[in-house]
Write a protein that holds these residues in place. Structure first.
Motif, PDB file in Angstrom:
ATOM      1  N   HIS A 164       0.868  -1.178   0.000  1.00 19.39           N
ATOM      2  CA  HIS A 164       0.000   0.000   0.000  1.00 19.39           C
ATOM      3  C   HIS A 164       0.898   1.220   0.000  1.00 19.39           C
ATOM      4  N   ALA A 181      -5.577  -3.578  -0.920  1.00 21.68           N
ATOM      5  CA  ALA A 181      -7.038  -3.539  -1.053  1.00 21.68           C
ATOM      6  C   ALA A 181      -7.568  -4.641  -1.967  1.00 21.68           C
ATOM      7  N   GLU A 233      -4.976   1.124   4.966  1.00 18.89           N
ATOM      8  CA  GLU A 233      -5.294   0.131   3.938  1.00 18.89           C
ATOM      9  C   GLU A 233      -4.570  -1.184   4.204  1.00 18.89           C
ATOM     10  N   GLU A 240      -6.204  -2.834   7.206  1.00 17.38           N
ATOM     11  CA  GLU A 240      -7.495  -3.406   6.801  1.00 17.38           C
ATOM     12  C   GLU A 240      -7.293  -4.734   6.082  1.00 17.38           C
TER      13      GLU A 240
END
Length: 170
Positions: free
Chosen positions: A13, A51, A78, A81
Protein backbone atom coordinates in the motif's frame (compact mmCIF):
# COMPACT_ATOMS: atom_id res chain seq x y z
CA UNK A 1 15.41 -30.61 -10.61
CA UNK A 2 12.36 -29.57 -8.59
CA UNK A 3 9.57 -28.50 -10.97
CA UNK A 4 7.29 -27.14 -8.26
CA UNK A 5 5.90 -23.71 -9.13
CA UNK A 6 6.69 -21.25 -6.32
CA UNK A 7 4.84 -18.02 -5.65
CA UNK A 8 6.03 -14.93 -3.80
CA UNK A 9 3.21 -12.54 -2.94
CA UNK A 10 4.20 -8.90 -2.44
CA UNK A 11 1.35 -7.07 -0.72
CA UNK A 12 1.70 -3.29 -0.71
CA UNK A 13 0.00 0.00 0.00
CA UNK A 14 1.28 3.47 -0.81
CA UNK A 15 -0.19 6.96 -0.98
CA UNK A 16 2.86 8.96 -1.99
CA UNK A 17 4.87 6.39 -3.93
CA UNK A 18 7.66 5.39 -1.53
CA UNK A 19 6.21 2.03 -0.47
CA UNK A 20 5.15 1.26 -4.05
CA UNK A 21 8.72 1.85 -5.25
CA UNK A 22 10.01 -0.38 -2.47
CA UNK A 23 7.59 -3.18 -3.43
CA UNK A 24 8.53 -2.87 -7.10
CA UNK A 25 12.24 -3.05 -6.25
CA UNK A 26 11.60 -6.21 -4.20
CA UNK A 27 9.70 -7.74 -7.12
CA UNK A 28 12.59 -6.96 -9.49
CA UNK A 29 15.03 -8.52 -7.02
CA UNK A 30 12.96 -11.69 -6.84
CA UNK A 31 12.69 -11.90 -10.61
CA UNK A 32 16.42 -11.29 -11.05
CA UNK A 33 17.26 -14.21 -8.75
CA UNK A 34 14.73 -16.46 -10.48
CA UNK A 35 16.36 -15.59 -13.83
CA UNK A 36 19.82 -16.19 -12.38
CA UNK A 37 18.69 -19.62 -11.13
CA UNK A 38 17.02 -20.35 -14.48
CA UNK A 39 13.71 -20.71 -12.66
CA UNK A 40 11.45 -18.11 -14.32
CA UNK A 41 9.16 -20.86 -15.62
CA UNK A 42 8.52 -22.14 -12.12
CA UNK A 43 8.50 -18.91 -10.11
CA UNK A 44 6.16 -15.97 -9.86
CA UNK A 45 6.66 -12.76 -7.88
CA UNK A 46 3.20 -11.22 -7.73
CA UNK A 47 2.73 -7.57 -6.75
CA UNK A 48 -0.79 -6.94 -5.41
CA UNK A 49 -2.20 -3.83 -3.75
CA UNK A 50 -3.45 -4.55 -0.22
CA UNK A 51 -7.04 -3.54 -1.05
CA UNK A 52 -7.16 -6.21 -3.78
CA UNK A 53 -5.50 -9.00 -1.79
CA UNK A 54 -7.63 -11.67 -0.15
CA UNK A 55 -7.17 -14.78 1.97
CA UNK A 56 -7.05 -16.98 -1.14
CA UNK A 57 -4.07 -14.99 -2.46
CA UNK A 58 -2.23 -15.65 0.81
CA UNK A 59 -3.08 -19.35 0.77
CA UNK A 60 -1.82 -19.76 -2.81
CA UNK A 61 1.55 -18.14 -2.06
CA UNK A 62 4.66 -19.80 -0.65
CA UNK A 63 6.19 -16.64 0.81
CA UNK A 64 5.41 -12.97 1.35
CA UNK A 65 6.76 -9.46 1.40
CA UNK A 66 4.59 -6.88 3.13
CA UNK A 67 5.30 -3.29 2.16
CA UNK A 68 3.50 -0.24 3.52
CA UNK A 69 3.94 3.22 4.95
CA UNK A 70 3.73 4.07 8.59
CA UNK A 71 1.01 6.65 9.24
CA UNK A 72 0.77 8.43 12.58
CA UNK A 73 3.02 5.86 14.25
CA UNK A 74 1.13 2.80 12.97
CA UNK A 75 0.64 0.66 9.92
CA UNK A 76 -1.25 2.47 7.15
CA UNK A 77 -5.01 2.00 7.24
CA UNK A 78 -5.29 0.13 3.94
CA UNK A 79 -2.58 -2.32 4.96
CA UNK A 80 -4.09 -2.82 8.41
CA UNK A 81 -7.49 -3.41 6.80
CA UNK A 82 -5.93 -6.10 4.59
CA UNK A 83 -4.55 -7.88 7.66
CA UNK A 84 -7.86 -7.50 9.53
CA UNK A 85 -9.88 -8.80 6.58
CA UNK A 86 -7.65 -11.82 5.96
CA UNK A 87 -6.43 -12.71 9.44
CA UNK A 88 -8.90 -15.39 10.56
CA UNK A 89 -9.40 -16.84 7.09
CA UNK A 90 -5.76 -17.98 6.99
CA UNK A 91 -5.06 -18.53 10.69
CA UNK A 92 -3.16 -21.82 11.22
CA UNK A 93 -2.91 -22.28 7.44
CA UNK A 94 0.30 -20.32 6.68
CA UNK A 95 2.50 -21.75 9.43
CA UNK A 96 6.21 -21.70 8.70
CA UNK A 97 6.08 -19.73 5.44
CA UNK A 98 8.78 -17.07 5.04
CA UNK A 99 8.15 -13.34 4.96
CA UNK A 100 9.95 -10.02 4.74
CA UNK A 101 8.84 -6.53 5.73
CA UNK A 102 9.42 -3.14 4.12
CA UNK A 103 8.17 0.10 5.74
CA UNK A 104 8.29 3.67 4.46
CA UNK A 105 8.24 6.25 7.24
CA UNK A 106 8.86 9.92 7.80
CA UNK A 107 11.07 9.60 10.87
CA UNK A 108 10.61 6.28 12.69
CA UNK A 109 8.71 3.27 11.29
CA UNK A 110 8.97 1.13 14.43
CA UNK A 111 5.22 1.23 15.16
CA UNK A 112 4.36 -0.27 11.78
CA UNK A 113 7.12 -2.85 12.17
CA UNK A 114 5.85 -3.95 15.59
CA UNK A 115 2.24 -4.19 14.38
CA UNK A 116 3.15 -6.26 11.34
CA UNK A 117 5.49 -8.55 13.28
CA UNK A 118 2.72 -9.28 15.81
CA UNK A 119 0.31 -10.18 13.03
CA UNK A 120 2.90 -12.37 11.31
CA UNK A 121 3.72 -14.06 14.61
CA UNK A 122 0.02 -14.87 14.98
CA UNK A 123 0.07 -16.39 11.50
CA UNK A 124 3.24 -18.28 12.54
CA UNK A 125 5.20 -16.92 9.59
CA UNK A 126 9.00 -16.99 9.67
CA UNK A 127 10.75 -13.64 9.28
CA UNK A 128 13.77 -14.23 7.04
CA UNK A 129 15.52 -10.84 7.27
CA UNK A 130 15.40 -7.80 9.53
CA UNK A 131 12.62 -5.36 8.57
CA UNK A 132 13.79 -2.58 6.28
CA UNK A 133 12.60 0.93 7.13
CA UNK A 134 13.10 3.63 4.52
CA UNK A 135 12.98 7.09 6.06
CA UNK A 136 11.66 9.90 3.88
CA UNK A 137 12.30 12.59 6.54
CA UNK A 138 8.99 14.24 5.62
CA UNK A 139 7.88 16.32 8.61
CA UNK A 140 5.62 19.12 7.34
CA UNK A 141 2.08 18.58 6.06
CA UNK A 142 3.23 19.51 2.55
CA UNK A 143 6.26 17.19 2.61
CA UNK A 144 4.23 14.32 4.07
CA UNK A 145 1.58 14.59 1.32
CA UNK A 146 4.10 15.12 -1.52
CA UNK A 147 5.08 12.34 -3.94
CA UNK A 148 8.23 10.52 -2.79
CA UNK A 149 11.24 9.17 -4.61
CA UNK A 150 13.35 6.66 -2.71
CA UNK A 151 17.11 6.60 -3.24
CA UNK A 152 19.27 3.98 -4.95
CA UNK A 153 20.65 2.55 -1.70
CA UNK A 154 17.15 1.98 -0.31
CA UNK A 155 16.01 0.47 -3.60
CA UNK A 156 19.01 -1.87 -3.47
CA UNK A 157 18.03 -3.09 0.01
CA UNK A 158 14.47 -3.75 -1.16
CA UNK A 159 15.80 -5.52 -4.26
CA UNK A 160 17.98 -7.68 -2.02
CA UNK A 161 15.03 -8.67 0.17
CA UNK A 162 13.08 -9.76 -2.91
CA UNK A 163 16.06 -11.80 -4.05
CA UNK A 164 16.42 -13.38 -0.61
CA UNK A 165 12.79 -14.52 -0.59
CA UNK A 166 13.05 -15.87 -4.14
CA UNK A 167 16.23 -17.80 -3.31
CA UNK A 168 14.59 -19.32 -0.24
CA UNK A 169 11.54 -20.40 -2.21
CA UNK A 170 13.52 -21.84 -5.10
Amino acid sequence: MDNTHRKLLIVWHSRTGAARQMAEAAQRGAQDIARELDAMGRFEARLVRAAQTGAEDLLQADGYIFCAPENLGSLSGEMKEFFDRCYYGVLDRLNGRPYGLLVAAGSDGQGAVRQTQKICTGWRLEQVAPPRIVLTHAQTPQAIAAPKEIGPEDRAHCHELGGTLAALLL
